[in-house]
Design an enzyme around this catalytic site. Sequence first.
Site, mmCIF file in Angstrom:
data_model
loop_
_atom_site.group_PDB
_atom_site.id
_atom_site.type_symbol
_atom_site.label_atom_id
_atom_site.label_comp_id
_atom_site.label_asym_id
_atom_site.label_seq_id
_atom_site.Cartn_x
_atom_site.Cartn_y
_atom_site.Cartn_z
ATOM 1 C CG ASP A 1 0.399 -3.064 2.150
ATOM 2 O OD1 ASP A 1 0.902 -3.896 1.385
ATOM 3 O OD2 ASP A 1 -0.634 -3.287 2.814
ATOM 4 C CG ASP B 1 -2.079 -10.023 3.461
ATOM 5 O OD1 ASP B 1 -1.327 -9.467 4.276
ATOM 6 O OD2 ASP B 1 -2.591 -9.429 2.499
HETATM 7 C C1 DGJ Z 1 -2.188 -5.917 2.877
HETATM 8 C C2 DGJ Z 1 -1.286 -6.204 4.033
HETATM 9 O O1 DGJ Z 1 -0.517 -7.351 3.771
HETATM 10 C C3 DGJ Z 1 -2.113 -6.350 5.295
HETATM 11 O O2 DGJ Z 1 -1.307 -6.726 6.363
HETATM 12 C C4 DGJ Z 1 -2.793 -5.045 5.552
HETATM 13 O O3 DGJ Z 1 -1.835 -4.054 5.812
HETATM 14 C C5 DGJ Z 1 -3.649 -4.663 4.356
HETATM 15 N N1 DGJ Z 1 -2.898 -4.688 3.123
HETATM 16 C C6 DGJ Z 1 -4.242 -3.303 4.532
HETATM 17 O O4 DGJ Z 1 -4.873 -2.815 3.433
#
Ligand code: DGJ
Length: 716
Positions: free
Chosen positions: A458, A527
């Site tokens: 990430d 997200d």
């Molecule tokens: C952002 C990601 O896009 C989510 O899927 C998740 O992993 C969160 N970060 C976790 O902090």
Amino acid sequence: MAVHRTLFEGRPAWVLETRATSMVLGLGADDTLYLPHWGARGHSERIADYLPTIPTNRPSEATFLDGQPLAYPVYGMPTFKEPCLVVAAPGGARGARFSFVEDRLEDPEHLELVFADPQLELGLRLRFEVHPALDLIVRSAIIDNIGPRPLSLERALSAALPLPPDAYDALTLHGQWAREFELQQRPLLPGRLVSGSSRGTSSHEAHPWFAVRPRGEQDEHSGRVWFGSLAWSGNWQCTLEVERNDALNITLGIQPFDFAWQLEPGATFGTPALVCGFTDEGLGGASRRLHAFEEAVWLPANHRPTLRPVLYNSWEATHFDVDAASQIELARRAADLGVELFVVDDGWFGGRAHDRAGLGDWTVNPTKFPRGLGELISEVHRLGMRFGIWVEPEMVNPDSDLYRAHPDWAYHAEGRSPTFGRNQLVLNFARADVRAAILEQLRRLLSDHGQIDFIKWDHNRAWTEVGWPEQPDQQREVWTRHVVGLYDIWATLRAEFPQLWIESCAGGGGRADLGVLRWCDQVWTSDNTDAADRLAIQYGYSRAHAPRVMVNWVTDVPNEQTGRLAPLRFRFHVAMQGVLGIGGNITQWSDDERDQARALVEQYKQIRPVVQHGRQFWLRPPTAIGACGVEYVSGDGATVVVLLYQIRGLRGQGARRMRLQGLAPERRYRRASDGYESTGAALMAAGLPATLVDSGDRHPSLDWQSQLQIWTAETR
Ligand code: DGJ
């Protein structure tokens, strides 16, 4: 033959041919490299035929190269268009003027044109890699310092793509967090349309992809489209410039803003690859060519042919409240639904009780996992699933052991307070010591607890105060060095842990480009997991990237981001468009929901080879009201999967038929659900018999309708 040599007014020229396209390159009298034709195959032998007439309203300016189709405009040539290359010499002299040295035809598909500026002692190699079956050409530039003095690159783009005077529309992808990949089409008028990023990553706000088509054209399945996708995960820029004679100069490459590169004697700088193509099969044809490229050429080779597993991700279920018991419970439920890969998201490491602590410390939190991670990993494996884990290695929280020991490892500007994003700072991956320390932590994570099969990598904030005060000479290089350093780490991990799958994520789709897809097997696209919003996001993303790299989760309702309530079946049907995942709290799902989910996962596995390896056709794009549809056709043409959706119906609208694409007209196709048969010709001309709800009479609701249809062709 993909590349052949020819002549342009007695001077060297090259024709690059693919199945349906050609690109023509020719040297002018002064060694200027022209790109007079890029488009449909079949070219005039007289390359000069393609060159636009120079505007004659001011004859004294006829010597300038504006409006001429230049393959790589350089500052120093007599032109004022957007340049690809700007070089400065130590004495302050600026600009370059290249002479042609030679062509290197390494094999019929790789052409390198070599130029040199004898005064600067600078070499320029323009590379063209032709993919005849895919109708694509991969371009890049390599700049060599062949003299004894250091030179400074102030701009080094990958390529220019000129198109002749005409009226064009540009298509670009834009958005923001949770609303990525919105397709925009707009007319190109005199001046420059600039799209790009200076946020450190390729960004949620714009995606390094473009398409151009004749003004006003809208058709998905036919019409001329020129397109390109840049393999770069950092700052980038695409400029679409309408010149004074209405010619178009498209340039793409690393963002010139705050870019510089010191080219020491003997050193070389290579630009990112630009994959470009032309089709007369509309935007859909352009997308399918890029999908095929990812599958046939580009994705990491070891997992390239492998079907992507159905995954479960814990984020929306447990957020930071990750512990051994909750994850083992989720894993058992996931296995029961048919999940093949279980991924523990954020919250398992360091002092990560919330987003204010822990980033930088990639060790297992002993309170959350008192018996270590091994217990969970073995349980996941015992359940027959692969095990995956979330990391965010480019980031650090001030509340971490790493930051307490090395505050200078984060980007910072001397004497200025840092700007926090999600309470975190960005580590300086331009520094070899920082990269080595993080790599070592990841190695230990991947070796010490039993086999970790997958990491989700990430990256959750844009970069600010991108300073490295201890290294003032490299200040403007850090943007580039960071990205190259990141690619290095991914390459090392893949070499040392060949079983490892990597998923790229950046707060959703903030870094989902062709650059990451050289090293990562798939990406998390957004997200936003709301099924209605997701239709639009996935439509946009699939303009540039293949369904097999696009991960989609089925999550709970009310949806965490939008509060909407979509039926479980609809949510599954949307998530089935690419790599299916489940991201809800499945311990709370009812028996009925679990039964439905099990059956839908099973159905996905049945269509998965067609979705992940077939050709994708958007039948109608997502809209708020009315039906939308997407189709996948298997490589052998024998299986066709159709997914239809209606978020909001319009009473009395009448049933709309959806015309299928890519079928063999003479073959008969049979629908699995009811045995209905029709010919490819009829299904493509008249369309699918109406099946989505069109009136309130027979159904409880016009809204949230979805269908999965599987059609099989009769054996010949
Ligand atoms: C952002 C990601 O896009 C989510 O899927 C998740 O992993 C969160 N970060 C976790 O902090």
